[in-house]
Design a protein around this motif. Sequence first.
Motif, mmCIF file in Angstrom:
data_model
loop_
_atom_site.group_PDB
_atom_site.id
_atom_site.type_symbol
_atom_site.label_atom_id
_atom_site.label_comp_id
_atom_site.label_asym_id
_atom_site.label_seq_id
_atom_site.Cartn_x
_atom_site.Cartn_y
_atom_site.Cartn_z
ATOM 1 N N HIS A 1 0.810 -1.214 0.000
ATOM 2 C CA HIS A 1 0.000 0.000 0.000
ATOM 3 C C HIS A 1 0.846 1.267 0.000
ATOM 4 C CE1 HIS A 1 -3.492 -2.490 0.519
ATOM 5 N NE2 HIS A 1 -2.910 -3.081 1.551
ATOM 6 N N TYR A 2 1.869 1.297 0.829
ATOM 7 C CA TYR A 2 2.707 2.497 0.912
ATOM 8 C C TYR A 2 3.364 2.782 -0.434
ATOM 9 C CZ TYR A 2 6.464 5.653 2.157
ATOM 10 O OH TYR A 2 7.328 6.713 2.195
ATOM 11 N N LEU A 3 3.983 1.760 -1.026
ATOM 12 C CA LEU A 3 4.650 1.965 -2.309
ATOM 13 C C LEU A 3 3.655 2.310 -3.407
ATOM 14 C CD1 LEU A 3 7.369 -0.810 -2.401
ATOM 15 C CD2 LEU A 3 7.683 1.632 -2.147
ATOM 16 N N GLY A 4 2.485 1.685 -3.384
ATOM 17 C CA GLY A 4 1.472 1.979 -4.391
ATOM 18 C C GLY A 4 1.019 3.422 -4.340
ATOM 19 N N VAL A 5 0.694 3.891 -3.141
ATOM 20 C CA VAL A 5 0.263 5.281 -2.983
ATOM 21 C C VAL A 5 1.415 6.228 -3.315
ATOM 22 C CG1 VAL A 5 -0.507 7.003 -1.303
ATOM 23 C CG2 VAL A 5 -1.556 4.740 -1.340
ATOM 24 N N LEU A 6 2.623 5.871 -2.917
ATOM 25 C CA LEU A 6 3.791 6.691 -3.210
ATOM 26 C C LEU A 6 4.006 6.826 -4.718
ATOM 27 C CD1 LEU A 6 6.208 8.145 -1.825
ATOM 28 C CD2 LEU A 6 7.496 6.062 -2.225
ATOM 29 N N VAL A 7 3.916 5.722 -5.444
ATOM 30 C CA VAL A 7 4.090 5.771 -6.899
ATOM 31 C C VAL A 7 3.008 6.632 -7.530
ATOM 32 C CG1 VAL A 7 3.911 4.373 -8.999
ATOM 33 C CG2 VAL A 7 5.373 3.622 -7.143
ATOM 34 N N VAL A 8 1.758 6.443 -7.110
ATOM 35 C CA VAL A 8 0.656 7.221 -7.685
ATOM 36 C C VAL A 8 0.859 8.712 -7.434
ATOM 37 C CG1 VAL A 8 -1.810 7.704 -7.469
ATOM 38 C CG2 VAL A 8 -1.024 5.352 -7.665
ATOM 39 N N LEU A 9 1.103 9.089 -6.184
ATOM 40 C CA LEU A 9 1.252 10.510 -5.859
ATOM 41 C C LEU A 9 2.485 11.115 -6.524
ATOM 42 C CD1 LEU A 9 0.248 10.542 -2.092
ATOM 43 C CD2 LEU A 9 -1.113 11.242 -4.053
ATOM 44 N N MET A 10 3.599 10.384 -6.481
ATOM 45 C CA MET A 10 4.833 10.901 -7.042
ATOM 46 C C MET A 10 4.714 11.078 -8.553
ATOM 47 S SD MET A 10 8.491 9.498 -5.808
ATOM 48 C CE MET A 10 8.829 8.432 -7.168
ATOM 49 N N MET A 11 4.141 10.097 -9.234
ATOM 50 C CA MET A 11 4.051 10.186 -10.691
ATOM 51 C C MET A 11 3.061 11.257 -11.128
ATOM 52 S SD MET A 11 6.266 8.423 -12.039
ATOM 53 C CE MET A 11 7.435 8.405 -10.726
ATOM 54 N N ILE A 12 1.960 11.425 -10.394
ATOM 55 C CA ILE A 12 1.021 12.496 -10.744
ATOM 56 C C ILE A 12 1.732 13.840 -10.662
ATOM 57 C CG2 ILE A 12 -1.016 13.766 -9.952
ATOM 58 C CD1 ILE A 12 -2.286 11.072 -9.244
ATOM 59 N N MET A 13 2.426 14.076 -9.570
ATOM 60 C CA MET A 13 3.109 15.367 -9.417
ATOM 61 C C MET A 13 4.228 15.528 -10.442
ATOM 62 S SD MET A 13 1.378 16.952 -7.332
ATOM 63 C CE MET A 13 2.382 18.399 -7.406
ATOM 64 N N GLU A 14 4.993 14.486 -10.662
ATOM 65 C CA GLU A 14 6.117 14.588 -11.595
ATOM 66 C C GLU A 14 5.633 14.866 -13.015
ATOM 67 O OE1 GLU A 14 9.536 11.686 -13.426
ATOM 68 O OE2 GLU A 14 8.830 11.303 -11.399
ATOM 69 N N MET A 15 4.623 14.156 -13.451
ATOM 70 C CA MET A 15 4.140 14.351 -14.818
ATOM 71 C C MET A 15 3.442 15.703 -14.981
ATOM 72 S SD MET A 15 5.228 11.876 -16.463
ATOM 73 C CE MET A 15 6.301 10.698 -15.711
ATOM 74 N N LEU A 16 2.745 16.162 -13.952
ATOM 75 C CA LEU A 16 2.118 17.474 -14.049
ATOM 76 C C LEU A 16 3.157 18.587 -14.083
ATOM 77 C CD1 LEU A 16 -1.044 17.055 -11.814
ATOM 78 C CD2 LEU A 16 -0.867 17.046 -14.297
ATOM 79 N N VAL A 17 4.214 18.436 -13.303
ATOM 80 C CA VAL A 17 5.302 19.420 -13.356
ATOM 81 C C VAL A 17 5.942 19.405 -14.741
ATOM 82 C CG1 VAL A 17 7.633 19.913 -12.491
ATOM 83 C CG2 VAL A 17 5.770 19.483 -10.888
ATOM 84 N N MET A 18 6.127 18.216 -15.302
ATOM 85 C CA MET A 18 6.699 18.132 -16.637
ATOM 86 C C MET A 18 5.784 18.802 -17.656
ATOM 87 S SD MET A 18 8.450 14.980 -18.754
ATOM 88 C CE MET A 18 7.414 13.741 -18.141
ATOM 89 N N ALA A 19 4.474 18.608 -17.528
ATOM 90 C CA ALA A 19 3.538 19.252 -18.446
ATOM 91 C C ALA A 19 3.588 20.772 -18.306
ATOM 92 C CB ALA A 19 2.121 18.738 -18.200
ATOM 93 N N VAL A 20 3.695 21.269 -17.083
ATOM 94 C CA VAL A 20 3.784 22.716 -16.869
ATOM 95 C C VAL A 20 5.054 23.269 -17.508
ATOM 96 C CG1 VAL A 20 4.153 24.471 -15.098
ATOM 97 C CG2 VAL A 20 2.342 22.782 -14.811
ATOM 98 N N PHE A 21 6.168 22.575 -17.349
ATOM 99 C CA PHE A 21 7.405 23.043 -17.960
ATOM 100 C C PHE A 21 7.335 22.976 -19.477
ATOM 101 C CE2 PHE A 21 9.088 23.043 -13.771
ATOM 102 C CZ PHE A 21 10.128 23.962 -13.821
ATOM 103 N N MET A 22 6.611 21.992 -20.017
ATOM 104 C CA MET A 22 6.438 21.946 -21.474
ATOM 105 C C MET A 22 5.686 23.178 -21.958
ATOM 106 S SD MET A 22 5.681 18.154 -22.828
ATOM 107 C CE MET A 22 4.679 17.605 -21.497
#
Length: 180
Positions: free
Chosen positions: A55-76
């Motif tokens: 559960h911890y790793l699953g939630v961590l991956v979901v939250l981390m990837m959402i933020m990382e990809m959104l930051v990447m989209a903003v920089f694009m």
Amino acid sequence: MRGENVEAVAFWVLAVAAVGAAVAVFVVDSMARATFALLASFLCVGGELLLIDLHYLGVLVVLMMIMEMLVMAVFMVMYMMNPAGLMPMTMLHNRRGAFAISGAAFAALAAGVFTVPWPERAGRPPRDPTVALGEAIMGSKMLVMMVIGVAILATMIATVVLAAHRGRYDPEGDDGGGAR
């Protein structure tokens, strides 16, 4: 359907969706679409981790990837020459070389799966696999990593504050003090 069957179906659906979205990263014709396809793939992987009770790793991956990809989209949107990375493009630059390298890597990994002897389980699985994994990865350094995480966040906020030419409540206003 019993609970085990539902979990098995969900596992395979998420697995196929993760691979499909990963393939889409290289098939779509824009950086923005590739970013969101990669996000979809990582969300499916996070769902897989949740299904296997990490559960911890699953939630961590979901939250981390959402933020990382959104930051990447903003920089694009901010820095790419084409608006939001939506102009047609290709992610493959050296097709023959990429196919040769990926084919060789796949063959080597597949050969390893069938030729390396798999170890037998020794003992029982831990009571809490998340705690066991955290201790195995971080050991006694968990507090240090938590402090570093807060320091990185503070650095990002300070960088944005220092990069801003004027603050939000600048008496000059957005137009530089011209029209009032």
